[in-house]
Each structure stands twice: as C-alpha cells, then as structure tokens.
Design a protein around this motif. Structure first.
Motif, short mmCIF file in Angstrom:
data_model
loop_
_atom_site.label_atom_id
_atom_site.label_comp_id
_atom_site.label_asym_id
_atom_site.label_seq_id
_atom_site.Cartn_x
_atom_site.Cartn_y
_atom_site.Cartn_z
N ALA A 37 26.26 4.46 -14.64
CA ALA A 37 26.47 3.35 -15.57
C ALA A 37 25.35 2.32 -15.41
CB ALA A 37 27.82 2.69 -15.31
N HIS A 64 18.99 5.59 -14.66
CA HIS A 64 18.64 4.38 -15.42
C HIS A 64 17.56 3.57 -14.71
CE1 HIS A 64 21.61 4.98 -18.46
NE2 HIS A 64 22.64 4.80 -17.66
N THR A 173 28.68 -0.97 -29.55
CA THR A 173 29.30 0.18 -28.91
C THR A 173 29.48 -0.10 -27.42
OG1 THR A 173 27.17 1.27 -28.50
CG2 THR A 173 28.23 1.71 -30.61
N ALA A 174 30.06 0.86 -26.73
CA ALA A 174 30.28 0.74 -25.29
C ALA A 174 30.55 2.14 -24.75
CB ALA A 174 31.45 -0.20 -24.99
N SER A 175 30.78 2.22 -23.44
CA SER A 175 30.98 3.52 -22.81
C SER A 175 32.28 4.19 -23.26
CB SER A 175 30.97 3.38 -21.29
OG SER A 175 31.96 2.46 -20.86
N THR A 176 33.29 3.40 -23.62
CA THR A 176 34.55 3.94 -24.10
C THR A 176 35.01 3.15 -25.33
OG1 THR A 176 35.80 2.50 -22.58
CG2 THR A 176 35.28 4.75 -21.83
N LYS A 179 36.79 -0.39 -25.33
CA LYS A 179 36.01 -1.60 -25.07
C LYS A 179 35.36 -2.16 -26.33
CE LYS A 179 34.59 -0.43 -20.32
NZ LYS A 179 33.41 -0.25 -19.44
N CYS A 180 35.46 -1.46 -27.43
CA CYS A 180 34.69 -1.82 -28.64
C CYS A 180 35.51 -2.65 -29.61
CB CYS A 180 34.20 -0.55 -29.34
SG CYS A 180 33.07 0.45 -28.36
N THR A 205 22.23 3.80 -29.71
CA THR A 205 21.43 4.93 -29.26
C THR A 205 21.06 5.81 -30.45
OG1 THR A 205 23.34 6.38 -28.88
CG2 THR A 205 22.68 4.90 -27.07
N SER A 246 29.52 -4.01 -21.72
CA SER A 246 28.67 -2.83 -21.63
C SER A 246 27.47 -3.11 -20.74
CB SER A 246 28.17 -2.41 -23.02
OG SER A 246 27.23 -3.36 -23.51
N GLY A 247 26.78 -2.03 -20.38
CA GLY A 247 25.57 -2.16 -19.58
C GLY A 247 24.46 -2.90 -20.29
#
Length: 319
Positions: A37, A64, A173-176, A179-180, A205, A246-247
């Motif tokens: 992450a 990363h 957006t986000a990893s899941t 979370k959006c 992305t 998010s990251g």
C-alpha cells in the motif's frame, strides 16, 4: 497484533531489548520492508529516515518506494522482496522492520530473530495520526530523541511546489469500494469548483481511466500520468488535493499540497488521516448510530455542499 503470535514482536519491551543489543555497535544494518500500500509505505519511511539519520545502515524494500527512489536521495531503495529470495535477504540484516504482521513478509517474527512489527501502533487507542505515532516510536522505543516526522522525500530539481495555484487534484478512487465517495458527487464537486474559477483534474490509474473519460465532457481534466513518479511530479505542482482515504492522499500530504480527505468513520480518520502538510478530514454520516451503518451509508450522507464548505475552510487555514 494477532493473538496467535507467540513472541512479543512489536511490544515496547521487545523493541527496547533489540535496540539495546545493538547499542554498542558502530553500525546496525536494518531492512525496512514496506507495504504494497502506497500510504503505508510513505508512513514507514519515517522510521527508515530517522534510523538513517541516527547512523544505521538502512535498506528499504518495496515496489512503490522503488518507483519513487529518485525522490528519496541517499536512501538505498530496492524492489520488493520476492518469495524465492526473501529468507536469504533477511539474513543479511541485523534487524527487520515492517508495519503489519502479515504483509509484505508473512510470519516475519518467525523468519528473523530481531524482527520488529509495528502493527500495535495502528491499533493503539491514540488521538494522534499514524505519522505522529511512528515518530514517537522512533523517539521513545528506538531511543532517537531528535526523531522528526520526516520521511526523507525530496522534490527533484525542475519541479515547482504548487506552481498551479488553482489546480485541484481530485482522487475519486481508493483501494476498496467502501472507501469511495459517490462518483456523481465527485463530478458535481469538480463542476462547482470549475465554476468558482478552479482547474479540477481527476487522478486515476490507466486501468481506471475508461470509467472516468466522460468527465472530460464537462471540461474536467483527466491527465494520463502513468507511473507513480509521474503522478508525484504532477501532483507536487497542484495547488490543492481532494480525495478519498487513499495512498494518493498521503502522497499529496507528504508533498505539502493542502489536502481534504473523505473518510467513512471517525476512528479510521483519526488514525489514517494524512499527517504532513496542511490538511482537513471530513467524515460522512458521523451521526449514524452504528459502525455498520456508517460504513454502508457514509457516502450517501456526505453532500457536495459539505465538501465545498470544508474545502473553503482548508483554503482559509492553508493561507
């Protein structure tokens, strides 16, 4: 920490004992295995940087961070460990540190005699963000009284911090999916910002791009940025950032771009809010009675008007 671990890995006593074992050595070699992450990786670099400044020989492993290695001058940053050579690499270091018990190296405490897992910091009932918790860990448990909340990131020459003062980077957006925030509301937010004189752009992305190309019909930017180092180079010249938990939000904060981050729950926001530059968090549906309802309904409870109002507050505070 998981209850099935049979060691005190991650506890203060274990950490202090490990540090004391190496106290008289001129150099201690440390491997920092960073998470898949992005946000977790940037946060763990706080520990790597402070160890390096204290005279330790530090090597960071992670995908990363390896992509961003030019942004961390002087730090030995290598690709993530692979399954085949992980144990061989681990044996080369006196100490190995990672944030979570199960990733990126599973069963780390069983694979290295001086492993330090910091998951207890993520679970601690503390009002501080994880960035501050990691800094305190360096000061108190690793005996580095002058540790700072600095992960060593340095902007390469030729880039100008916040060059485009009215450009707002929006990360929808986000990893899941939980979370959006709602996509139509992100679009309405961007359109309102545009009408207020700002220059909104969505960061997604290449794989997500097809779902967001329609925003260009409203005059909203959709830059094709590609690799993470290109994202960082574009983001550092933005005036503002708005996005989900998010990251990319952590990256914006690390680049000292003022951030507005949208979260589903107060507890998650308290721990995982970006912790570097100017920033605000906004939690949707804080009035909902249960955690389950908060997680399911926060994105519907959070209005565009609330986000715009929080953005105006961020602008005043950042000024």
């Amino acid at each position: 920490m998981r209850s099935d671990h049979n060691t005190s890995v991650g506890s203060a006593s274990f950490i202090e004992t490990t540090a004391m074992q190496h106290a008289n050595e001129p150099v201690m070699s440390v491997a920092v295995t960073s998470s898949p992450a992005l946000g977790d990786s940037l946060l763990l670099m706080i520990v790597a940087r402070n160890l390096q400044l204290s005279g330790k020989r530090v090597t960071v492993f992670g995908g990363h961070m390896h992509t961003l290695r030019e942004w961390f001058p002087g730090m030995d940053v290598r690709p993530a460990m692979s399954g085949d050579d992980t144990d061989t690499l681990l044996r080369q270091f006196d100490t190995v540190i990672q944030l979570h018990a199960d990733r990126p190296v599973p069963r780390l405490d069983q694979r290295h005699p001086a492993a330090i897992v910091l998951e207890h910091l993520c679970r601690a009932p503390s009002p501080e963000a994880i960035a501050a918790r990691l800094t305190h860990f360096c000061r108190e448990s690793l005996h580095m009284p002058h540790a700072r909340m600095d992960n060593g990131l340095s902007v390469p020459a030729g880039l100008i911090h916040r060059k485009h003062a009215l450009r707002v980077a929006i990360h929808p957006t986000a990893s899941t999916a939980d979370k959006c925030w709602l996509a139509p509301r992100f679009v309405r937010l961007a359109r309102q910002l545009k009408s207020n004189g700002f220059d909104p752009h969505f960061i997604v992305t290449d794989e997500e791009r097809a779902d967001w190309e329609y925003v260009q019909n409203y005059g909203i930017g959709l830059p094709r940025l590609g690799s993470l180092d290109n994202v960082a180079a574009w983001l550092v010249e933005c005036g503002w950032f708005i996005g989900n938990d998010s990251g990319i939000g952590h990256l914006a904060s690390c680049l000292r771009v003022p951030t507005l981050s949208l979260f589903m729950r107060k507890g998650i926001a308290r721990t995982w809010r970006p912790g570097w530059g100017a920033g605000k968090v906004l939690v949707g549906g804080g009035w909902l009675p249960t955690g389950r309802l908060k997680e399911r309904c926060w994105k519907y409870a959070l209005s565009v008007k609330q986000v715009l109002r929080a953005f105006e507050q961020l602008r005043r505070e950042a000024a």
